[in-house]
Design a protein around this motif. Structure first.
Motif, PDB file in Angstrom:
ATOM      1  N   THR A   1       0.839  -1.207   0.000  1.00 18.50           N
ATOM      2  CA  THR A   1       0.000   0.000   0.000  1.00 18.50           C
ATOM      3  C   THR A   1       0.873   1.255   0.000  1.00 18.50           C
ATOM      4  OG1 THR A   1      -1.840  -1.136   1.058  1.00 18.50           O
ATOM      5  CG2 THR A   1      -1.772   1.253   1.309  1.00 18.50           C
TER       6      THR A   1
ATOM      7  N   GLU B   1      -7.259   0.790  -0.856  1.00 14.13           N
ATOM      8  CA  GLU B   1      -7.518  -0.162   0.219  1.00 14.13           C
ATOM      9  C   GLU B   1      -8.634   0.414   1.091  1.00 14.13           C
ATOM     10  OE1 GLU B   1      -4.411  -2.886   2.668  1.00 14.13           O
ATOM     11  OE2 GLU B   1      -4.204  -0.736   2.967  1.00 14.13           O
TER      12      GLU B   1
ATOM     13  N   ASP C   1      -6.102  -2.010  -4.808  1.00 18.15           N
ATOM     14  CA  ASP C   1      -5.388  -2.405  -3.591  1.00 18.15           C
ATOM     15  C   ASP C   1      -6.347  -3.172  -2.687  1.00 18.15           C
ATOM     16  OD1 ASP C   1      -3.662  -2.696  -1.487  1.00 18.15           O
ATOM     17  OD2 ASP C   1      -3.343  -0.545  -1.146  1.00 18.15           O
ATOM     18  N   GLU C   2      -6.169  -4.487  -2.606  1.00 17.45           N
ATOM     19  CA  GLU C   2      -6.991  -5.374  -1.764  1.00 17.45           C
ATOM     20  C   GLU C   2      -8.486  -5.216  -2.071  1.00 17.45           C
ATOM     21  OE1 GLU C   2      -5.398  -7.513   0.069  1.00 17.45           O
ATOM     22  OE2 GLU C   2      -3.521  -6.593   0.734  1.00 17.45           O
TER      23      GLU C   2
HETATM   24 MG   LIG Z   1      -1.973  -2.875   2.077  1.00 17.71          MG
END
Ligand SMILES: [Mg+2]
Ligand SMILES: Nc1ncnc2c1ncn2[C@@H]1O[C@H](COP(=O)(O)OP(=O)(O)O)[C@@H](O)[C@H]1O
Length: 233
Positions: A41, A83, A158-159
Motif C-alpha cells: 500500500t 484499500e 489495492d486489496e
Molecule cells: Mg496494504
C-alpha cells in the motif's frame, strides 16, 4: 507504461520502501504480492503522490510523475481503487460515479455510467442509494466503477476483494478478466494467489519494502517454495 525505479519512502523516521522497483507494460496485468506490512500500500501511495518519494523515480509513459501532486497523477491516467474502498458515504451511487469522472483519451471508447452498469448490473438498481447503504460487495463494485469512470490508462486495485463473499470475489475477478481482454493495464494487490495466477501475466513479491521475486503466473504456480516462503501459502 509505469516504471518504478528504486524508490525509497518513509512515514516520518520509519522507512518502509527500500529501493522498490517494478514495471508494467501497456495492456499488462501485473500483481504485487506479499504478506501484510511489507509495503504494498505504501508503494501505491508513493505512485499516487500521497506519500513523498525520498529517492528513486517513477515514470508514467516515460514522464516523471514522482514530483507531481496527486491530482496531476490521477489526471495523467492512473485510477486507484484504494484499500478500504473509500467511496463517498453521503453521495448516491450515481453521484459517486460522476464525482471524479473524466473523458477518455482521444480516439478511445471510454467508460460511461451505462458501461459501468453493464459491467456491474447490481449498481444500476442502486443508483439513488447512498454509498453507506450498500453492501461490502456493492461498495467494492462502486469503487471499481468510480475508478473506471476516470478512464484510467492504468487501473490499480489495492486489496479489492478483501472481506468479500466468495461469489462477489469471483465476480470481481471476472470483471478484471474482461478488462484485461480490452487491453486495460492493471496492477492488483491481493492475497488470492490462486485466482491471480489464473488471470495475471506477471507477479512481483514484495518483502520489507523491496521486490524479492518476479516471474510469470506459470513460474509462480510451479514454485511452491517461493509461495510458502513469502506468501505463507
Ligand atoms: Mg496494504
Ligand atoms: N500511515 C502510516 N504511518 C506509519 N506507518 C505506517 C503507515 N501506514 C503503514 N505504515 C507501516 O508501513 C509498513 C508497510 O505498510 P503497508 O504499505 O500498508 O503494507 P502492506 O500494504 O504490504 O500490507 C508497515 O510496517 C506499516 O505498519
Amino acid at each position: 507504461m509505469l516504471s518504478v525505479h528504486a524508490i525509497d519512502a518513509a512515514y516520518g523516521d520509519s522507512q518502509v520502501l527500500f529501493g522498490m522497483s517494478f514495471e508494467i507494460g501497456a495492456g499488462e496485468f501485473v500483481t504485487l504480492l506479499g504478506r501484510n506490512g511489507m509495503g504494498k500500500t505504501t508503494t501505491v501511495r508513493a505512485i499516487m503522490g500521497i506519500l513523498p518519494v525520498r529517492a528513486g523515480k517513477i515514470l508514467f509513459n516515460e514522464e516523471p510523475i514522482h514530483t507531481l501532486p496527486s491530482f496531476r497523477i490521477a489526471k495523467a491516467g492512473i485510477g486507484l481503487v484504494p484499500e478500504g474502498r473509500q467511496i463517498f458515504p453521503n453521495l448516491t451511487v450515481r453521484e459517486n460515479l460522476i464525482a471524479t469522472a473524466a473523458p477518455p483519451p482521444a480516439g478511445h471508447q471510454g467508460w460511461t455510467m451505462d458501461r459501468v452498469i453493464d459491467l456491474f448490473p447490481a449498481l444500476g438498481e442502486r443508483l439513488t442509494s447512498m454509498g453507506n447503504q450498500l453492501s461490502g460487495g456493492e461498495q467494492q463494485m462502486l469503487a471499481i466503477g468510480r475508478a473506471l469512470m476516470t478512464n484510467p490508462r492504468l487501473l490499480i486495485l489495492d486489496e479489492a476483494t478483501e472481506g468479500l463473499a466468495p461469489m462477489v470475489r469471483a465476480e470481481i475477478w471476472h470483471c478484471l478478466e474482461n478488462l484485461k481482454e480490452e487491453a486495460q493495464a492493471i496492477l492488483v494487490i491481493d492475497k488470492n494467489v490462486d485466482a491471480l495466477t489464473r488471470i495475471a501475466d506477471r507477479h512481483y513479491i514484495v518483502e520489507k519494502g523491496a521486490v524479492v521475486w518476479t516471474g510469470t503466473s506459470e513460474e509462480l504456480r510451479a514454485d511452491e517454495g517461493i509461495q510458502h516462503q513469502y506468501l505463507g501459502v
